[in-house]
Write a protein that holds these residues in place. Structure first.
Motif, PDB file in Angstrom:
ATOM      1  N   MET A   1       0.838  -1.206   0.000  1.00  0.00           N
ATOM      2  CA  MET A   1       0.000   0.000   0.000  1.00  0.00           C
ATOM      3  C   MET A   1       0.872   1.256   0.000  1.00  0.00           C
ATOM      4  O   MET A   1       0.542   2.246  -0.659  1.00  0.00           O
ATOM      5  CB  MET A   1      -0.925  -0.012   1.215  1.00  0.00           C
ATOM      6  CG  MET A   1      -1.966  -1.133   1.195  1.00  0.00           C
ATOM      7  SD  MET A   1      -3.082  -1.065  -0.227  1.00  0.00           S
ATOM      8  CE  MET A   1      -4.057   0.401   0.167  1.00  0.00           C
ATOM      9  N   CYS A   2       1.995   1.211   0.716  1.00  0.00           N
ATOM     10  CA  CYS A   2       2.913   2.351   0.703  1.00  0.00           C
ATOM     11  C   CYS A   2       3.602   2.486  -0.658  1.00  0.00           C
ATOM     12  O   CYS A   2       3.791   3.598  -1.148  1.00  0.00           O
ATOM     13  CB  CYS A   2       3.952   2.193   1.810  1.00  0.00           C
ATOM     14  SG  CYS A   2       3.304   2.537   3.460  1.00  0.00           S
ATOM     15  N   LEU A   3       3.973   1.358  -1.249  1.00  0.00           N
ATOM     16  CA  LEU A   3       4.580   1.397  -2.577  1.00  0.00           C
ATOM     17  C   LEU A   3       3.636   2.057  -3.571  1.00  0.00           C
ATOM     18  O   LEU A   3       4.048   2.911  -4.376  1.00  0.00           O
ATOM     19  CB  LEU A   3       4.923  -0.020  -3.034  1.00  0.00           C
ATOM     20  CG  LEU A   3       5.444  -0.165  -4.463  1.00  0.00           C
ATOM     21  CD1 LEU A   3       6.714   0.642  -4.671  1.00  0.00           C
ATOM     22  CD2 LEU A   3       5.684  -1.634  -4.797  1.00  0.00           C
ATOM     23  N   LEU A   4       2.373   1.685  -3.539  1.00  0.00           N
ATOM     24  CA  LEU A   4       1.378   2.287  -4.424  1.00  0.00           C
ATOM     25  C   LEU A   4       1.302   3.794  -4.197  1.00  0.00           C
ATOM     26  O   LEU A   4       1.288   4.582  -5.148  1.00  0.00           O
ATOM     27  CB  LEU A   4       0.015   1.639  -4.179  1.00  0.00           C
ATOM     28  CG  LEU A   4      -1.189   2.265  -4.898  1.00  0.00           C
ATOM     29  CD1 LEU A   4      -1.003   2.213  -6.407  1.00  0.00           C
ATOM     30  CD2 LEU A   4      -2.484   1.553  -4.494  1.00  0.00           C
ATOM     31  N   ASN A   5       1.282   4.199  -2.937  1.00  0.00           N
ATOM     32  CA  ASN A   5       1.182   5.617  -2.610  1.00  0.00           C
ATOM     33  C   ASN A   5       2.398   6.392  -3.107  1.00  0.00           C
ATOM     34  O   ASN A   5       2.273   7.492  -3.669  1.00  0.00           O
ATOM     35  CB  ASN A   5       1.038   5.791  -1.094  1.00  0.00           C
ATOM     36  CG  ASN A   5       0.900   7.252  -0.680  1.00  0.00           C
ATOM     37  OD1 ASN A   5       1.892   7.941  -0.506  1.00  0.00           O
ATOM     38  ND2 ASN A   5      -0.332   7.713  -0.558  1.00  0.00           N
ATOM     39  N   ILE A   6       3.584   5.814  -2.940  1.00  0.00           N
ATOM     40  CA  ILE A   6       4.817   6.491  -3.368  1.00  0.00           C
ATOM     41  C   ILE A   6       4.823   6.697  -4.880  1.00  0.00           C
ATOM     42  O   ILE A   6       5.146   7.782  -5.372  1.00  0.00           O
ATOM     43  CB  ILE A   6       6.058   5.680  -2.929  1.00  0.00           C
ATOM     44  CG1 ILE A   6       6.199   5.701  -1.412  1.00  0.00           C
ATOM     45  CG2 ILE A   6       7.330   6.239  -3.583  1.00  0.00           C
ATOM     46  CD1 ILE A   6       7.233   4.723  -0.872  1.00  0.00           C
ATOM     47  N   ILE A   7       4.429   5.675  -5.617  1.00  0.00           N
ATOM     48  CA  ILE A   7       4.429   5.778  -7.086  1.00  0.00           C
ATOM     49  C   ILE A   7       3.411   6.815  -7.548  1.00  0.00           C
ATOM     50  O   ILE A   7       3.677   7.610  -8.460  1.00  0.00           O
ATOM     51  CB  ILE A   7       4.151   4.401  -7.714  1.00  0.00           C
ATOM     52  CG1 ILE A   7       5.329   3.463  -7.454  1.00  0.00           C
ATOM     53  CG2 ILE A   7       3.916   4.535  -9.227  1.00  0.00           C
ATOM     54  CD1 ILE A   7       5.123   2.042  -7.926  1.00  0.00           C
TER      55      ILE A   7
END
Length: 439
Positions: free
Chosen positions: A29-35
């Motif tokens: 979920m954090c990876l998605l947010n960062i991208i």
């Protein structure tokens, strides 16, 4: 965090299509947010897989579907269905199913990248686990930030971050996520490393994950250097899952070992944790063993078979079913060939047999081998074991199971098509009324 953002900024371009493996946990979920934060012009496709192992999986899929719908994100999902309640998938099967799904999505959207949320702590755990159990040189590197596939790259940009970094980021940005309770248990090897060893290492150095990343990259340099040398030998010796072992013992011991590591890497992909240095030694032992036919089984049904000067690699399959088929005008066999009854021929190869119906008991049948089979070979007086005939003919174990055998109604073996004829075979100038042709 700065390293991850800098890396992604250098990698992604406007209108790139990226697929993200979204489990619903804090990492993905954090990876998605960062991208989404660094480049809003990137076309993002989320994927979610219900592995159908835990009860919470259904709720996690609902969470993902709602989140993607609320944020106007594309989503592709799948569920790994089981044939029965007791059916289980091993690690390699699950990985193959996951990547088959990912590649369907990548192909559908013409994506350039597949993003997964493996982070720095995962790298430490992976390297330590492989050191503990033994691995290949490549296995000791853990995993890389980029992995090239056929038409896309697998990217792990969180490799610069720890789990704590990710949780802090989720809290700061108020990112919702689900928690897998099995990660709290010490029943799994990885969890024991995570709960007991990582805290000690991080107490010594809070940036220990970056030290392991440096170690991984340095080791990979040596692997790539050696790999160039090995590839020259591999191109000469290894093709279609078969290693030509002629002159193998004359190679340097390091080269021998690296060739076997290459073969294991070719057959286990990213699941090198399933094998260790003991398996490499075992393969080298059977290569150097004077026996011409040896078979061993490695994890995940990998079968290594030495057949004279060839080493064959395959996945174990179910034993072939026994069959017994009446010989008719044109008899199709399970090995893809057939036996025909023909009117005449002057040929005398082992693909033909001429029989006198008064010397055998009709009808004739064709079957595969049975324990204890014997046949009186033409021009011999005593019966010979079929097993010995197969060995002398240099048939592999797999070929032996497929080899058809023709018998009469009393069970007498009259012919091993393509290999040997029995005492019942007739010469051209003798009396016969049946001609069989194996083609």
């Amino acid at each position: 965090m700065k390293e991850t953002i800098a890396y992604l900024n250098s990698l992604l371009k406007d209108n790139d299509v990226v697929v993200i493996g979204l489990s619903g946990g804090a990492d993905s979920m954090c990876l998605l947010n960062i991208i989404r934060t660094i480049n809003k012009k990137v076309d993002i496709v989320c994927t979610h897989i219900n592995h159908n192992i835990r009860e919470e999986s259904k709720e996690e899929m609902k969470f993902i579907k709602k989140y993607c719908a609320d944020n106007n994100l594309k989503l592709e999902t799948t569920t790994f269905e089981k044939k029965s309640e007791t059916e289980t998938f091993n690690e390699l099967e699950l990985r193959e199913k996951r990547y088959a799904f990912f590649e369907q999505v990548i192909k559908k959207y013409k994506a350039q990248y597949l993003f997964t949320a493996h982070h720095g702590d995962d790298l430490i755990e992976t390297i330590l686990m492989r050191i503990s159990r033994g691995s290949t040189l490549k296995g000791y590197t853990g995993f890389q930030i980029e992995t090239n596939k056929n038409n896309y790259k697998v990217i792990k940009p969180l490799i610069f971050m720890t789990k704590k970094d990710i949780l802090d980021y989720a809290k700061e940005k108020n990112i919702p996520y689900v928690h897998d309770k099995t990660n709290d248990e010490d029943n799994y090897t990885r969890n024991r490393y995570r709960h007991k060893i990582l805290p000690f290492l991080k107490n010594e150095n809070k940036n220990m994950h970056l030290k392991y990343l440096k170690f991984s990259r340095e080791l990979l340099k040596y692997y790539n250097f050696v790999d160039e040398i090995i590839n020259g030998e591999i191109s000469k010796r290894y093709e279609k899952k078969t290693l030509d072992i002629k002159g193998f013992s004359e190679l340097d011991k390091l080269i021998q070992t690296k060739i076997i590591e290459y073969i294991l890497d070719d057959n286990y992909y990213d699941n090198l944790y399933l094998v260790n240095d003991k398996h490499i030694s075992l393969i080298l032992d059977i290569i150097n063993n004077p026996k011409p036919n040896i078979e061993i089984n490695l994890p995940d049904k990998l079968r290594i078979t030495k057949v004279y000067d060839k080493l064959k690699i395959s996945r174990s399959k179910k034993a072939p079913e026994k069959y017994r088929i009446p010989v008719e005008k044109d008899t199709y066999l399970p090995n893809g060939r057939h036996i025909k009854i023909i009117d005449r021929t002057d040929k005398n190869s082992n693909d033909y047999i001429k029989l006198n119906s008064h010397e055998i008991e009709l009808p004739l049948y064709v079957r595969n081998r049975e324990e204890g089979d014997k046949m009186i070979v033409k021009n011999m007086n005593s019966p010979k074991k079929i097993k010995d005939i197969f060995i002398n003919s240099k048939l592999s174990k797999e070929e032996r199971e497929k080899q058809p055998i023709v018998v009469d109604s009393k069970g007498q073996i009259v012919w091993i098509p393509g290999l040997k004829k029995s005492k019942f075979d007739k010469a051209n100038d003798e009396l016969y009324d049946i001609i069989l042709w194996y083609n």
